[in-house]
Design a protein around this motif. Structure first.
Motif, short mmCIF file in Angstrom:
data_model
loop_
_atom_site.label_atom_id
_atom_site.label_comp_id
_atom_site.label_asym_id
_atom_site.label_seq_id
_atom_site.Cartn_x
_atom_site.Cartn_y
_atom_site.Cartn_z
N GLY A 55 0.81 -1.19 0.00
CA GLY A 55 0.00 0.00 0.00
C GLY A 55 0.85 1.25 0.00
O GLY A 55 2.09 1.21 -0.13
N VAL A 56 0.18 2.41 0.17
CA VAL A 56 0.90 3.68 0.22
C VAL A 56 1.80 3.75 1.43
O VAL A 56 2.85 4.40 1.41
N LEU A 57 1.43 3.06 2.49
CA LEU A 57 2.25 3.08 3.71
C LEU A 57 3.65 2.55 3.42
O LEU A 57 4.64 3.08 3.95
N ASP A 58 3.77 1.52 2.57
CA ASP A 58 5.09 1.00 2.21
C ASP A 58 5.90 2.05 1.46
O ASP A 58 7.12 2.19 1.67
N THR A 59 5.22 2.81 0.59
CA THR A 59 5.92 3.89 -0.13
C THR A 59 6.41 4.95 0.82
O THR A 59 7.55 5.44 0.72
N LEU A 60 5.57 5.34 1.78
CA LEU A 60 5.98 6.36 2.76
C LEU A 60 7.13 5.85 3.62
O LEU A 60 8.05 6.62 3.98
N GLN A 61 7.14 4.57 3.98
CA GLN A 61 8.21 4.03 4.82
C GLN A 61 9.53 3.99 4.08
O GLN A 61 10.59 4.02 4.72
N ARG A 62 9.50 3.93 2.76
CA ARG A 62 10.75 4.01 2.00
C ARG A 62 11.27 5.44 1.91
O ARG A 62 12.46 5.65 1.66
N VAL A 63 10.37 6.40 2.09
CA VAL A 63 10.77 7.81 1.98
C VAL A 63 11.07 8.41 3.34
O VAL A 63 12.11 9.07 3.53
N LEU A 64 10.18 8.20 4.31
CA LEU A 64 10.37 8.72 5.67
C LEU A 64 10.91 7.59 6.53
O LEU A 64 10.19 6.66 6.90
N LEU A 65 12.19 7.66 6.84
CA LEU A 65 12.87 6.54 7.49
C LEU A 65 12.79 6.58 9.00
O LEU A 65 13.13 5.58 9.66
N ASP A 66 12.37 7.69 9.59
CA ASP A 66 12.32 7.79 11.05
C ASP A 66 11.17 6.95 11.59
O ASP A 66 10.00 7.23 11.31
N PRO A 67 11.43 5.91 12.38
CA PRO A 67 10.33 5.07 12.90
C PRO A 67 9.41 5.81 13.87
O PRO A 67 8.25 5.42 14.03
N GLU A 68 9.91 6.88 14.51
CA GLU A 68 9.07 7.63 15.45
C GLU A 68 8.04 8.52 14.74
O GLU A 68 7.19 9.11 15.41
N ALA A 69 8.12 8.58 13.42
CA ALA A 69 7.16 9.40 12.67
C ALA A 69 5.84 8.68 12.44
O ALA A 69 4.87 9.30 12.00
N TYR A 70 5.78 7.38 12.75
CA TYR A 70 4.60 6.57 12.45
C TYR A 70 3.81 6.30 13.73
O TYR A 70 4.36 5.81 14.73
#
Length: 452
Positions: free
Chosen positions: A268-283
């Motif tokens: 999904g789009v979440l996978d795309t965002l996780q490849r772009v925004l690498l900070d785990p605390e942002a989720y």
């Protein structure tokens, strides 16, 4: 009154300068100033003096005429500016109306809201990454984003500028270029900044560059905070099935916040965002409601619809929803339960969203006929952005199968012009209710199937 020299002679230099100044002012504002000539006398300021009374009357009439003219001119200018930005006002009004509808039945999430507010205050004075709220479909991400938008003045201050977009619910919020254009215009108007020029709007790359520059400009003002809330990134056409999001800022400058929401799931789009925004605390994960909060939501929905359930029906409702904390599932159950009459024995509620949809279609077909329901829903789904009510009735009036089914039992009112009876559409629209979404497109309101 005139200026005189020490010896009592008239000061001609002062008179010439005064005349020159009056001429200059008259030339600069020819339509504003009007000269009044009065003969000098001892009782000039006496209202009983006819000359003075006539002067006062003319002066008063002139003031009223000029004031009316200036007010009407300004109103015409505002009306012209309003017409030029009518698309923007319609877009903002649409999302605010959608948000107000959603938060009427909002409950729970107080701890999550407090934590998000604390995180926003912590990041307000420094550079930070955007925040991403994620969870399965129907878990309540949209309601949480709308509640955040409502509480933002309390969380970051009453001067905070909040921009909310429920992506996919309007034409402009369905693609990145239209989305960024509307956001840039709204932010510029809110902060009193120059609007983006036409040459910027002609190319997507220039719009993206202007958007990033605008965020830094707002940050440098060092005054009001800006919060952008973009709900349902999955419904943005340019992001769906994409491997990256080129317009998304990887870091937000101070006093600028970006909050996104996306569905969790495979590819999904979440996978795309996780490849772009690498900070785990942002989720931030949005979890299901508790059992008590689910019951509270059902009670709020019943109160908003001015409906109550008998004890037997209430027990059946809770039995069909064992520990269900999914707000979307609760909403589907409520839409079925609100149709129950006190003297009927309802069928058991569906346990999944797919079963609930089939249950809805079955009920509609029993009430309005299988052919009509199938054709109406088929036309709405087949359209790109939706159909207006006038377009839908025109299409149904050209459908021979629908007309034959409708006029099978009674004679049409006119043999020259066969039209689909509008009352049948009104009844079907009423029963569709929550499942029928309204989207603004090019100044018109189109009907589409709601998927939130």
């Amino acid at each position: 009154m005139v200026d005189r020299l020490v010896d009592g002679c008239l000061d001609t230099d002062a008179q010439n300068l005064l005349s020159s100044l009056k001429s200059h002012i008259t030339d600069m504002h020819p339509g504003v100033l009007k000269t009044h000539c009065l003969p000098w006398s001892r009782d000039l300021v006496n209202p009983k003096n006819k000359t003075h009374a006539r002067y006062l009357k003319e002066l008063g009439e002139q003031f009223v005429v000029r004031a009316n003219h200036q007010v009407l001119t300004r109103l015409r200018e505002l009306d012209t500016a309003g017409q030029e930005l009518a698309w923007l006002y319609q877009e903002i009004r649409h999302h605010l109306w959608q948000s107000s509808e959603v938060i009427q039945t909002f409950c729970g999430r107080q701890e999550l809201l407090a934590r998000l507010g604390q995180q926003l205050r912590h990041d307000d004075s420094k550079q930070h990454t955007p925040l991403v709220l994620f969870g399965p479909p129907g878990i309540g991400k949209t309601a949480l984003m709308c509640k955040l938008a409502e509480q933002m003045p309390r969380l970051l201050g009453h001067k905070t500028v909040t921009v909310l977009r429920l992506l996919g619910t309007s034409q402009m919020s369905s693609d990145a270029r239209g989305l960024l254009k509307s956001i840039c215009f709204q932010v510029c108007l809110a902060y009193g900044l120059p609007l983006p020029p036409a040459q910027v709007l002609d190319a997507h790359t220039r719009v993206v560059q202007f958007f990033h520059t605008l965020l830094h400009t707002v940050s440098c003002r060092n005054f009001e905070s800006l919060v952008l809330l973009l709900d349902a990134m999955d419904d943005l056409d340019s992001v769906r099935h994409a491997r990256r999001v080129p317009w998304l800022p990887l870091n937000c400058p101070p006093r600028v916040h970006l909050i996104l929401s996306a569905c969790s799931g495979a590819l999904g789009v979440l996978d795309t965002l996780q490849r772009v925004l690498l900070d785990p605390e942002a989720y931030w994960e949005v979890k299901p409601l508790s059992g008590n909060q689910g019951q509270q939501m059902i009670q709020l929905l019943l109160a908003a619809a001015r409906r109550t359930l008998s004890p037997v029906h209430t027990d059946l409702l809770w039995a069909s929803l064992p520990e269900c904390g999914n707000p979307g599932r609760l909403r589907l159950a409520f839409e079925e339960a609100r149709k129950w009459a006190s003297f009927t024995v309802p069928v058991p509620l569906a346990t999944t969203a797919e079963e609930a949809t089939h249950q809805l279609c079955t009920r509609l077909e029993q009430t309005h006929g299988q052919l009509l329901v199938a054709h109406v829903l088929g036309y709405i789904v087949s359209s790109r952005h939706g159909l207006s009510e006038a377009e839908l009735k025109d299409v149904l009036s050209l459908d021979d199968e629908v007309l034959q089914d409708v006029y099978r039992d009674w004679t049409p009112p006119s043999k020259e012009l066969l039209r689909f009876p509008p009352l049948l559409w009104v009844r079907l629209r009423r029963d569709l209710g929550y499942y029928l979404a309204r989207r603004p497109v090019d100044g018109f309101t189109l009907l589409a199937i709601a998927h939130r």
